[in-house]
Every structure is written in structure tokens, then in C-alpha cells.
Write an enzyme that holds these catalytic residues in place. Structure first.
Site, PDB file in Angstrom:
ATOM      1  N   ASP A   7       4.415  -0.768  -3.949  1.00  0.00           N
ATOM      2  CA  ASP A   7       4.448   0.678  -3.745  1.00  0.00           C
ATOM      3  C   ASP A   7       5.624   1.134  -2.891  1.00  0.00           C
ATOM      4  OD1 ASP A   7       3.571  -0.450  -1.414  1.00  0.00           O
ATOM      5  OD2 ASP A   7       1.599   0.512  -1.406  1.00  0.00           O
ATOM      6  N   ASP A  45      10.090  -2.456  -2.746  1.00  0.00           N
ATOM      7  CA  ASP A  45       9.353  -3.279  -3.708  1.00  0.00           C
ATOM      8  C   ASP A  45      10.001  -3.326  -5.089  1.00  0.00           C
ATOM      9  OD1 ASP A  45       7.423  -4.231  -2.053  1.00  0.00           O
ATOM     10  OD2 ASP A  45       5.996  -2.622  -2.447  1.00  0.00           O
ATOM     11  N   ASP A  94      -1.183  -6.397  -4.139  1.00  0.00           N
ATOM     12  CA  ASP A  94      -1.232  -5.967  -2.743  1.00  0.00           C
ATOM     13  C   ASP A  94      -2.690  -5.893  -2.328  1.00  0.00           C
ATOM     14  OD1 ASP A  94       1.416  -5.558  -2.274  1.00  0.00           O
ATOM     15  OD2 ASP A  94       1.391  -3.466  -2.898  1.00  0.00           O
TER      16      ASP A  94
END
Ligand code: ATP
Length: 883
Positions: A626, A630, A327
Site C-alpha cells: 500500500d 511498495d 501485509d
């Protein structure tokens, strides 16, 4: 059992004696904790020390030893029998100690990774371990949280809970705290309650705990909750079968030695004891234990680099990672947002100030202060916002993206709390990463207004008009282009852009459908600086043959700009958007992930396809996540990585590794640690195998050339226990070698004993046999004394192993080039072994036990010199096969 779903919220609070606005006091909570105990389910029973010890004694080799001891005592060799038994006891103690150490380390790690709950105590929200909640605790519930215990809801805003774990129902249940249900409502219908172990998939709320631990609904069906035994890792399995294979070969050789002994007319008892001791010394049964301990200790070490590993097997996989999909926000960047630019649909403004400091000005092109003009933008951003900001301490609680907006408003003299009191929130549609929008409803000047903020492209698609300085115009294509080009220019400066819009509504109806026909108000661009360590970590990845891919919900251009700063994007920039991913088939996506490193505007379901595509290309993929959605991509990855600070419980549960500092650099450190652990395991395996094979060779060769047996049973057994086992463990504790991250990742399919190791083990075993037999022959022929020869042989073998252990500290670096005494565990093991060795030779009382005699200086020197041969063999192996 008392039920609460048939009581109102206030009746529940009264019954549980708690003030719902303040929660319990610390004192009340600790009293209740005393009374009700911890909130835990009684799962699988832990093994006691005695059980562990009995398990050790069931080991095949231990059984052989015990038989040998009994036979010795029976045949009148009581001393021999007792010594063997003493060795068995020592071995068992050592085994139990190690198993206990490994299992404690794993238990501690499990506790670290266990979920937390946000409880209201003394009027403040505090984070506590889920097993510390007590009946009456008021718990704050957010999307992605696990419900820590059974609770009656007292507040619910679009709250949806996935109760599949309890009821098997796969569609999340919409909850409503206001209903009071009939006494006979079934579990699946109790929409005003939530149950331990279920997951909030959407919305937010508050609940008061009614039951904990075994009294919960989950507790009722506790049988299914016993944690499954940790499955053996691939490496453990490989070593187990390797150990078995070698075991059979060794036993066969022992059989041959036994026959040879018989043919040569040796005494039956002596050959029996020699064969048994050789079997025990040679069979590498300790391998799996050493590997488990090294893996478990490695996991403990990883905590120091901020990575909590949840499964032993992940340690192994980590070391062979070839792609890290990360990410952006918070992992590669600092997640400390500061708004720097504003666009009000017409003009551009700059904002000064840094971080969360309330000091700063909003100025127009000419540099003059402007706050009136952007009033509407600020109002929408501050009302459609859940963050809490303390301007005195300059701290925030909540999402940094939202906090940046509150800080911006503060700079213009707008205090969020006052605004919220003036225009209270009626309803809301929470933010999620699929829609990339959030909306709230308020009554403003007698009218109902919905404010929506979110990703500009998503927002603009839903806008039909634009509000410029109070006058509303239709959103023409030209105006749309203009707004998009402002968005682009913000993004090109690496700014994260959020758009704001509103809609006047007659009826307040919080739904996705309401987010249409919007009127655009403006954009804000915020800076989120890259993490300083991230760039360096990405450089390390490049050298280590690991590709880094940025997968973000943010805009393509912002992502590319940040990617460039970090070195993820080089040369011609190619970034792919989530929408493009949806259009590609699996094959196309597989091709695409080979070259593209930035994926923007990605939603959680794209992440699953991305990680699958990366893996389909033969990669070992780590993937961070997170959010509440996910979990699937984390599960699909070889290594799912969850964020410890910002991550939801669901993502942490699905992950193999949790980063306690949310930092990309920690993933890279963990990979390095994983590589070190694997390379240490190789060192241990190589060392132990050449010890075992070398010892067999010594006996076998001696018998072939008609020499007496050069080592007696007790000598072989003590070598096995002391001088092989201890240094092997010490090798497992080696620190990271220089150059670990300069090599390409290893192929996870490669066998642990590959060709290189086989050659190295061969050379070292032969060197060990040459040195040891040389020493024996010197004593035997030159001094013409069997006891002297055996003692010298024993001395050379032990010393040879100890010296070779230093060479085994690296498979690549010469012992003459390394800082030899750096591994303090090894130094201690070597000193202890030396003390044992000298005691067994020079303490007269021990001579009969170990069949030794004191050596004279020249014998000692000869034995010493020959002891260097195995080490030199190790060095030669490095020259021939060292990478
Ligand atoms: P990453 O996936 O790297 O963590 P991200 O934070 O941009 O990046 P998301 O949280 O899915 O990913 O956000 C996607 C987009 O949604 C953001 O780029 C932003 O435009 C918008 N956004 C983020 N947070 C909010 C919020 N609280 N309210 C409204 N829109 C938001």
C-alpha cells in the site's frame, strides 16, 4: 499561457479566485468544470463500431465465405449466396457486439482503477476522481499520491516529488511553496509547482490547480502518453497459435475431401461449397474471441468480490497463484486499533473500552484510576500525531494507529485540538516504513521539544536516557532490558507496540539526524483484531495448495501471535526479521522462504527480495502493498495487489489488482474466480474443438465409405454459427464448480490442450461422428431418402451438440450428479437453438434454404436417441481422464 511559478501564493490564489482555506464551492467547481471540461489527456483513439465491423470482415474465414457467396450467385445459386451473406452479416454483428461488450467492460474497470484526488471543496476535504478537478481546486497532497494536474504549491512540509515521468530526473525534487521564481525558470527548477503525473515520494502539502488536461506540461508531450494497446495474454497467444495450427490441419483435410469429391465425380460446385463450409465450420477461429470475452466478463465478475483487475493477463495468472504474500495490518487484521496497555518506564497500566468509543479508564495494577502518571506519554502521542477523531460520531480520519492514541488521550480528558493550540507544531519529520519513526517539534514552556514515536526497537536504539515520573536517568543496559521485556510481553499478547520519546533541542531542525540522543517516555500496546474472514480464507488456501506468508513492518512477536491466531503459523514458530533478510544472500533467502511464513520488521526493499526469492523457487507469487515504496515489490510479483482504501496512488498504479475492501479474503476469492475462469476457458476450448473435429470426421468418414455428403453447406454454416458458438459462450459463464479450491494450483506452463483434454476431445469427436452418421445411415438405408437422411443427420448433430454442452459444464463432475439446468445462459441458448432447429425442419418456407424435409415420428425418435451418444461420450471421457 499564464504562468504561476513567478507569482506568490496569495497572488496565485487571487488570480484563480479561490479561498485557499475553503477551496472552491460546489457551484463554482461545476461552473468551472463546464467551462474547462474534464481533466483528461486525449490519448489513443477508441475504435468506432464501424471500424470494429470492418476488422471482423478482414478475417480470413469471412473472406472465404464472401468468395463462396459470390461464386454461388455467379453460378446461379442465388439463394445459397444470399444465405451465406446473411450468415456473414450475423456473424459480424455478433462479433462486434462481443468485442464492444468486452472493451466496455475493460474501460469501466480502467475507470474504477483510475486515481483520485483529495480536494478542498466548501471547506471540506472530499475525494474526487482526478479527471474532475478544475483550475482553482485546492488539492491536499500526501506521500504516494499522483499529482492530478499542474498546480502551484501553497503549502509544503518536507515535500519531495519524483518528476522522472516529466523531466527524466530520477532524484526526487525538494519542493518549497514559499519561493517565487524568475519568469524564465526551467521546468526542472520550478520548486514551487508540481506537475500532472508526477509522484509525491515524501512529505505533504497543498496546491492550487493552475492547468488541467491538455494544457498541462504532460499534455504538451501527450504523444508519449497514449496508453499502449493491451498486450495479448499468454493464454490468448497460446490459443492463437493452437487455432492457427488446427486451422492448417483442417484446411488440409478439407483439401483431401475436395480431392475425394472430385475423384468420386461429385459436382464441382457442391464439393467446393462443402469444402468451404467445412473449413469455416471446422477452423476454431472463434477461440481467441471467446477467451477474450470470457476473461473480460470474468474481470467484471471479480469486481463483485471486491477485486478490480487491471490487466486481462492477471486473471489467468491469478488462477495459478501458489504463494500469497500479505501485509498484516489492515489486510489480515481489521486495522481498528484500540490501546489496551501503557507502560510509563516504570509501571504498567490497563486501558478499558473498545473501538473508537471515548469511554474507558486508565487503571493501575490495583485497579485505581491513573491519568496523571501517564500524562507525558499521552502528550507526546497526541502531539506527534496527524489523525482526526470525532468522539461524538466515534469516527476517525487518518491512520488508525495514530487515531488509537487520540482516543486514548480522550479517555484521559485530553482533547487533541486543544493540545495542538497550546503547543503548535513547528516542524516535523514524517513517518515512513523504512525508519518506522515520526517526530514533531513544539515549543513547550518556552523550550523547543521534539517528540518522537515509533517502533520500540528502532526508538530505543536512539535513546540515551529515560524519563521516569519527571526525573531523567541514564538508560542503563538493565533498564533497556526491562523496557524490551515489557515490549515483548505486550507483543506476545498480539499487541502492536509503539514507543514514545522526546528530546530538548536548541534549534529546530527537522531531519533524520535529529532523531538521536532521545529520552524514553513509555510504551503503548494496542490490539488490532484479526479479520474474521481471514482465518477461513487461510484455511481455503491450505486446501487449495496455496501458501500464505505474512510480511509486516510490525514486531516479530506480535506478528507471530497474530499469525498463530490466523493459522499461518503452526507448530514451532519461526519468524524472520528484516535485519536477518539483509544478512542473507539470495540463495539463503530462497531456502528460507520455503519454510518461514512470517517476516517481521520488513521494509519495502526487503519485500522485493522476498518476492524474488519466492518466485525463484518456481512459485507464482501474489504480493500486497500500500505504501509509496511498495511499487517495486508489486511490480516484481506475478500479481501485485494494492489496497483500494489505504493504498497510495503509486501502489495502485503498479499493481495488477486492487482490493476495494483491503481484505485478504478478497484475494482468495479472486484466486477462486481466476481458477473458475480458467476452467471455463478449458470447457469452451474442449467443447469447440470436439465440435469442429467431430464435424470434419462426419464428412470425412462418409466420403471414405462412399456415402453421399451427409450435411450440406448451409447446414454446416448454421451449426457453426448457432449451435456451436452460443453454447460455447454460455459455458464460459459457468459459476464456480464445487471443489475448485480443493485442488492444487495448475502449472502455468501446462498447455491449454493437455493430454487429458486431447483424449476427451478425441472420444467426444468420435462419439459425435458415430451418432450423427448413424442417424444419416438410418435415414439413408432404412428410408432410402437422401433429404430425410440429411435432415435427420442435421437434427442429431445439433441436438447432440446441445446435449453435450450440458455434459461439458464440468470436466470432472458427471452430468447425472450436477444440477443440470443451473446455467441459465446455456438454457436460453439451447432453447433458441432448438427453436431454430424445429423451424428449419417444420416451417415449409425454410426447407429449401436449409435443404431439410419434415421428419416422421420414428425418424425423429431415432435421431433423438442417437443424439445422446455424444453426451455419453463426454461422460465416458470424464470417467477415463476426469481429475
Ligand atoms: P504491515 O506492513 O503489515 O501493514 P505495519 O503497519 O506494522 O504492518 P508499517 O506501517 O511499515 O507496517 O509500520 C512499521 C512499524 O512502524 C509499526 O509496527 C509501528 O511500530 C510503527 N508505526 C506504524 N505507524 C506509525 C506511526 N504513524 N507513527 C510512528 N510509528 C508508526
Amino acid at each position: 499561457m499564464k504562468q504561476y511559478f513567478n507569482l506568490s501564493v496569495s497572488e496565485t490564489a487571487q488570480d484563480l479566485q479561490v479561498d485557499l482555506d475553503k477551496g472552491l464551492s460546489s457551484q463554482e467547481a461545476s461552473e468551472r468544470s463546464q467551462k474547462y471540461g474534464p481533466n483528461v489527456l486525449e490519448g489513443g483513439k477508441e475504435k468506432s463500431l464501424l471500424e470494429m465491423a470492418l476488422e471482423q470482415l478482414k478475417d480470413f474465414l469471412v473472406l472465404i465465405l464472401m468468395v463462396a457467396a459470390v461464386v454461388s450467385i455467379f453460378l446461379g445459386e442465388a439463394l445459397e449466396g444470399i444465405v451465406i451473406l446473411a450468415i456473414v452479416v450475423l456473424n459480424t454483428i455478433l462479433g462486434v457486439y462481443q468485442e464492444n461488450k468486452a472493451s466496455n467492460a475493460l474501460k469501466a474497470l480502467k475507470e474504477m482503477a483510475s486515481p483520485h484526488a483529495k480536494a478542498l471543496r466548501n471547506g471540506q476535504v472530499v475525494e474526487i476522481a482526478s479527471n474532475e478537478v478544475v483550475p482553482g481546486d485546492v488539492i491536499i497532497l500526501e506521500a504516494g499520491d499522483y499529482i492530478p494536474a499542474d498546480l502551484r504549491l501553497v503549502e509544503s512540509v518536507n515535500l519531495k516529488i519524483d518528476e522522472a515521468a516529466l523531466t527524466g530526473e530520477s532524484v526526487p525534487v525538494e519542493k518549497d511553496c514559499k519561493t517565487v521564481l524568475a519568469e524564465d525558470s526551467s521546468l526542472g527548477d520550478r520548486i514551487n509547482s508540481a506537475y500532472m503525473g508526477t509522484v509525491i515520494t515524501y512529505g505533504r502539502g497543498k496546491g492550487v490547480i493552475t492547468d488541467i488536461g491538455m494544457k498541462t506540461q504532460m499534455g504538451n508531450i501527450a504523444g508519449m502518453l497514449n496508453d499502449g494497446e493491451d498486450e495479448a495474454t499468454p493464454l490468448q497467444k497460446k490459443l492463437d497459435s493452437l487455432g492457427k495450427l488446427l486451422g492448417i490441419v483442417c484446411l488440409a483435410i478439407c483439401g483431401i475431401i475436395f480431392l475425394l469429391g472430385l475423384l468420386r465425380g461429385m459436382e464441382l460446385f457442391d464439393i467446393f461449397m462443402t469444402s468451404v463450409s467445412l473449413a469455416v465450420a471446422a477452423i476454431p477461429e472463434g477461440l481467441t474471441v471467446v477467451v477474450t470475452v470470457v476473461l473480460a466478463m470474468g474481470m467484471q465478475k471479480m469486481v463483485k468480490v471486491n477485486a478490480i483487475i487491471k490487466r486481462l493477463s492477471a486473471v489467468e495468472t491469478l488462477g495459478s497463484t501458489t504463494v500469497i504474500c500479505s501485509d498484516k495490518t489492515g489486510t489480515l487484521t481489521q486495522n481498528k486499533m484500540t490501546i489496551q496497555r501503557i507502560y510509563d518506564g516504570k509501571e504498567l497500566y490497563d486501558v478499558s473500552g473498545t473501538g473508537y468509543s471515548p469511554v474507558g479508564d486508565i487503571t493501575d495494577k490495583s485497579g485505581s484510576k491513573k491519568t496523571e502518571a501517564v500524562q507525558k506519554v499521552l502528550e507526546s502521542l497526541v502531539l506527534c500525531n496527524d489523525a482526526i477523531y470525532d468522539p461524538e460520531k466515534e469516527t476517525i480520519v487518518g491512520d488508525p494507529t495514530e487515531a488509537a492514541m487520540v482516543v486514548l488521550a480522550h479517555k484521559a480528558g485530553m482533547v487533541k485540538k486543544q493540545w495542538e493550540e497550546k503547543y503548535p507544531r513547528l516542524q516535523e519529520v514524517p513517518f515512513d516504513s523504512d525508519r518506522k519513526l515520526m517526530s514533531t517539534f513544539h515549543t513547550i514552556d518556552g523550550k523547543n521539544v521534539m517528540y518522537t514515536k515509533g517502533a520500540p526497537d528502532e526508538l530505543l536504539r536512539r535513546c540515551v536516557s529515560v524519563d521516569i515520573g519527571g526525573s531523567v536517568e541514564t538508560l542503563t543496559d538493565a533498564k533497556r532490558e526491562e523496557i524490551l521485556s515489557v515490549n515483548q510481553s505486550f507483543a506476545e499478547s498480539a499487541l502492536r507496540v509503539i514507543g514514545a520519546a522526546y528530546r530538548n533541542v536548541d534549534v529546530v531542525n527537522a531531519s533524520f539526524e535529529a532523531e538521536n540522543d532521545l529520552t524514553f517516555i513509555g510504551l503503548v500496546g494496542m490490539i488490532d483484531p484479526p479479520r474474521e474472514e481471514a482465518k477461513n480464507a487461510i484455511d481455503i488456501c491450505k486446501k487449495a495448495g496455496i501458501q500464505v506468508k505474512m510480511i509486516t513492518g510490525d514486531h516479530k512477536i506480535t506478528a507471530t501471535a497474530i499469525g498463530r491466531q490466523l493459522g499461518i503459523v503452526e507448530g514451532e514458530a519461526v519468524a524472520i526479521e528484516g535485519r536477518r533478510i539483509s544478512e542473507m544472500n539470495d540463495q539463503e533467502l530462497q531456502e528460507c522462504v520455503k519454510t518461514v511464513n512470517v517476516f517481521a520488521r520488513v521494509s519495502p526493499e526487503h519485500k522485493v527480495r522476498l518476492v524474488d526469492a519466492v518466485r525463484a523457487n518456481g512459485n507464482i507469487a501474489a504480493m500486497t502493498g500500500d505504501g509509496v515504496n511498495d511499487a517495486p515489490s508489486l511490480k516484481h510479483a506475478d500479481i501485485g495487489v494494492a489496497m483500494g482504501i489505504t493504498g497510495t496512488d503509486v501502489s495502485k498504479e503498479a499493481a495488477d489488482m486492487i482490493l476495494t475492501d483491503d481484505n485478504f479474503a478478497s484475494i482468495v476469492k479472486a484466486v477462486a474466480e481466476g481458477r473458475t475462469i480458467y476452467s471455463n476457458i478449458r470447457k469452451v476450448v474442449g467443447f469447440l474443438l470436439s465440435c469442429n473435429i467431430g464435424e470434419i470426421l462426419v464428412i470425412f468418414l462418409a466420403m471414405l465409405v462412399n456415402l453421399p455428403v451427409p450435411l450440406v453447406a448451409i447446414q454446416l454454416l448454421s451449426i457453426n454459427l448457432i449451435t456451436d458458438a452460443f453454447p460455447a459462450f454460455a459455458l464460459g459463464m459457468e459459476k464456480e464448480e464445487p471443489g475448485v479450491m480443493d485442488r492444487a494450483p495448475r502449472d502455468p506452463a501446462e498447455p491449454i490442450v493437455d493430454k487429458k483434454m486431447a483424449v476427451a476431445v478425441g472420444i467426444q469427436s468420435i462419439a459425435l461422428a458415430i451418432g450423427t452418421l448413424g442417424s444419416f445411415m438410418y435415414g439413408y438405408y432404412v428410408h432410402d431418402d437422401l433429404d430425410v437422411a440429411r435432415t435427420a443427420c442435421f437434427l442429431t448433430l445439433v441436438l447432440g451438440e446441445l446435449l453435450r454442452a450440458y455434459s461439458s459444464r464440468s470436466e470432472h463432475i458427471s452430468v447425472f450428479k450436477m444440477r443440470v439446468l443451473e446455467n441459465s445462459y446455456l438454457n436460453k441458448c439451447v432453447l433458441a437453438s432448438l427453436a431454430f432447429l424445429l423451424a428449419s425442419i417444420y416451417i415449409p418456407a425454410l426447407n429449401p434454404i436449409f435443404s431439410t424435409v419434415p421428419l416422421t415420428l420414428d425418424e425423429m425418435i431415432a435421431a433423438l436417441v442417437l443424439a445422446f451418444i455424444p453426451m455419453l461420450g463426454g461422460e465416458l471421457a470424464k470417467k477415463i481422464v476426469g481429475k
